[in-house]
Design an enzyme around this catalytic site. Structure first.
Site, PDB file in Angstrom:
ATOM      1  N   LYS A  32      20.390 -11.267  20.706  1.00 31.75           N
ATOM      2  CA  LYS A  32      20.799 -11.822  19.427  1.00 31.75           C
ATOM      3  C   LYS A  32      22.241 -11.430  19.101  1.00 31.75           C
ATOM      4  O   LYS A  32      23.154 -11.762  19.832  1.00 31.75           O
ATOM      5  CB  LYS A  32      19.806 -11.376  18.349  1.00 31.75           C
ATOM      6  CG  LYS A  32      18.332 -11.560  18.735  1.00 31.75           C
ATOM      7  CD  LYS A  32      17.978 -12.974  19.157  1.00 31.75           C
ATOM      8  CE  LYS A  32      16.481 -13.246  19.221  1.00 31.75           C
ATOM      9  NZ  LYS A  32      15.742 -12.454  20.219  1.00 31.75           N
TER      10      LYS A  32
ATOM     11  N   TYR B  98       7.776  -9.627  13.910  1.00 30.54           N
ATOM     12  CA  TYR B  98       8.130 -10.730  14.792  1.00 30.54           C
ATOM     13  C   TYR B  98       6.902 -11.245  15.544  1.00 30.54           C
ATOM     14  O   TYR B  98       6.077 -10.466  16.020  1.00 30.54           O
ATOM     15  CB  TYR B  98       9.211 -10.255  15.768  1.00 30.54           C
ATOM     16  CG  TYR B  98       9.448 -11.160  16.949  1.00 30.54           C
ATOM     17  CD1 TYR B  98       9.715 -12.515  16.780  1.00 30.54           C
ATOM     18  CD2 TYR B  98       9.403 -10.659  18.244  1.00 30.54           C
ATOM     19  CE1 TYR B  98       9.921 -13.345  17.861  1.00 30.54           C
ATOM     20  CE2 TYR B  98       9.619 -11.476  19.341  1.00 30.54           C
ATOM     21  CZ  TYR B  98       9.872 -12.824  19.141  1.00 30.54           C
ATOM     22  OH  TYR B  98      10.077 -13.645  20.221  1.00 30.54           O
TER      23      TYR B  98
ATOM     24  N   ASP C   6      13.204  -1.767  14.255  1.00 30.61           N
ATOM     25  CA  ASP C   6      13.842  -2.904  14.909  1.00 30.61           C
ATOM     26  C   ASP C   6      15.049  -3.288  14.061  1.00 30.61           C
ATOM     27  O   ASP C   6      14.909  -3.779  12.948  1.00 30.61           O
ATOM     28  CB  ASP C   6      12.857  -4.068  15.015  1.00 30.61           C
ATOM     29  CG  ASP C   6      13.408  -5.237  15.824  1.00 30.61           C
ATOM     30  OD1 ASP C   6      14.645  -5.433  15.807  1.00 30.61           O
ATOM     31  OD2 ASP C   6      12.623  -5.968  16.438  1.00 30.61           O
TER      32      ASP C   6
ATOM     33  N   ARG D 221      17.529  -0.623  40.093  1.00 28.77           N
ATOM     34  CA  ARG D 221      16.474  -0.546  39.082  1.00 28.77           C
ATOM     35  C   ARG D 221      16.519   0.789  38.368  1.00 28.77           C
ATOM     36  O   ARG D 221      16.249   0.880  37.167  1.00 28.77           O
ATOM     37  CB  ARG D 221      15.089  -0.758  39.724  1.00 28.77           C
ATOM     38  CG  ARG D 221      13.940  -0.533  38.727  1.00 28.77           C
ATOM     39  CD  ARG D 221      12.589  -0.889  39.296  1.00 28.77           C
ATOM     40  NE  ARG D 221      12.374  -0.390  40.624  1.00 28.77           N
ATOM     41  CZ  ARG D 221      12.076   0.876  40.940  1.00 28.77           C
ATOM     42  NH1 ARG D 221      11.991   1.804  39.976  1.00 28.77           N
ATOM     43  NH2 ARG D 221      11.877   1.238  42.193  1.00 28.77           N
TER      44      ARG D 221
END
Length: 380
Positions: free
Chosen positions: A195, A98, A170, A46
């Protein structure tokens, strides 16, 4: 090194133990220590994992950034960045943000006392008038999702910095191959690596990059403490994807331009939204700050009913959420990715259709749309 070379080599040296040309998937949760507190840079996955480290180095290089931080999703990156803000402070966002970000800001953070204001893209030339000394972040999507508005990033950064705010861009739609916001004055660039960076619709991830060491230190701490980290296999899939990013983006852009030009001539299409078209209101800005105009095209059908019917008639354009894969996708944002904005003043129009134009034969894609648009009458 040029972009294409860095995408293949930066942070991805052959494995010193075996000579493997491809970065290994370090599928482990923990690492053996030589003694208490003595280890080879890794103690728990982590906190850090070698595969994730390679991804962070590679993506940071592509954004011309000193620091890169990978996350389990684009919204994981967004959530972490929002922890740079305290209750009572303002975040100013581009209005057609978004839908997942709007759901987060309106339903998760606003009830906790955070302040969010939404500025339409056409008001960004006067952005300074919308900012005050309580503004902590200006959040930009350029091109935006799904309206494909383009913002002058350099001008927005100058306005935000006057009040001490940081600028987050973004860059998911553009990718670092087409646009590098940090070079334009932004403080943080963020991606959904799900994406175009992954590029094959087979992984979910997020990323943030910055050149500010203070911001970077805080983001690394939050990454470790909040735990929204990608696993090694997802990191490896994005590493694989970025090796072909430049090649794919060139084809995405070529196909999207051809599709946009074709749609612009259809009488049944009310309006085509694509920054590469001279008719786009932000075309000049896009041409100045982007290498090319991207693979996303949106258009307005004659009605909401026609939009919902049309997206079920395509065969190559698959009806699905997400974007940026090698295959072409089609959706109605108002009912799908942006359903959470239904009650917002900047809701996605119900007759808007969003295309993620893939890298198939563009002739086949146009034939598919021609069938779906029946009858595809042409403007003179």
């Amino acid at each position: 090194m040029d972009f294409e070379t860095r995408a293949i080599h930066e942070g991805q040296e052959p494995d010193p133990a075996t000579g493997s040309i491809i970065t290994p998937i370090y599928q482990t949760s923990t690492f053996v220590q030589d003694a208490v507190g003595e280890h080879k840079g890794y103690d728990y996955s982590r906190v850090a994992n070698p595969t994730r480290t390679a991804l962070q180095r590679a993506l940071a290089s592509l954004e011309n950034a000193e620091h890169g931080v990978a996350f389990s999703s684009g919204l994981g990156a967004t959530t972490t960045i929002m922890h740079l803000v305290d209750p009572g402070q303002r975040v100013v966002l581009i209005a057609d943000v978004y839908g997942g970000v709007y759901r987060m800001t309106s339903q998760v953070y606003e009830p906790k006392g955070y302040i969010f204001d939404y500025v339409p893209a056409d008001q960004f030339p006067t952005l300074r008038e919308h900012l005050d000394d309580n503004t902590r972040i200006v959040w930009i999507e350029s091109p935006s999702n799904p309206m494909l508005n383009v913002v002058d990033i350099r001008a927005a950064a100058e306005a935000a910095h006057e009040v001490g705010a940081i600028v987050v861009v973004d860059n998911t739609f553009a990718t670092p191959y087409l646009q590098q916001p940090l070079d334009l004055g932004a403080d943080i660039v963020v991606h959904s690596t799900t994406k175009y960076l992954g590029g094959h619709s087979d992984t979910v991830g997020g990323f943030a990059a910055t050149n500010d060491p203070t911001i970077a230190e805080r983001l690394y701490f939050l990454q470790k403490s909040l735990g929204a980290v990608p696993g090694p296999f997802d990191s490896w899939l994005v590493l694989r994807g970025i090796k072909t990013l430049a090649v794919r983006m060139r084809k995405h852009c070529e196909n999207a331009m051809a599709v946009a030009l074709w749609l612009e001539r259809r009488l049944s299409v009310e309006r085509v939204l694509y920054p590469g078209l001279p008719t786009h209101p932000n075309h000049t800005i896009a041409a100045r700050q982007m290498r090319d105009f991207g693979g996303m095209v949106s258009f307005l059908a004659s009605s909401a009913e026609e939009a919902e019917a049309l997206v079920t008639r395509t065969k190559l354009f698959q009806l699905a959420e997400s974007l940026g894969g090698v295959e072409s996708l089609i959706e109605v944002p108002a009912r799908m990715t942006h359903a959470s904005t239904a009650t917002a003043p900047f809701a996605a129009p119900p007759n808007l259709i969003r295309l993620s134009v893939g890298i198939e034969s563009v002739e086949d894609l146009i034939l598919d749309l021609e069938h779906a648009l029946r009858p595809a009458r042409v403007r003179a």
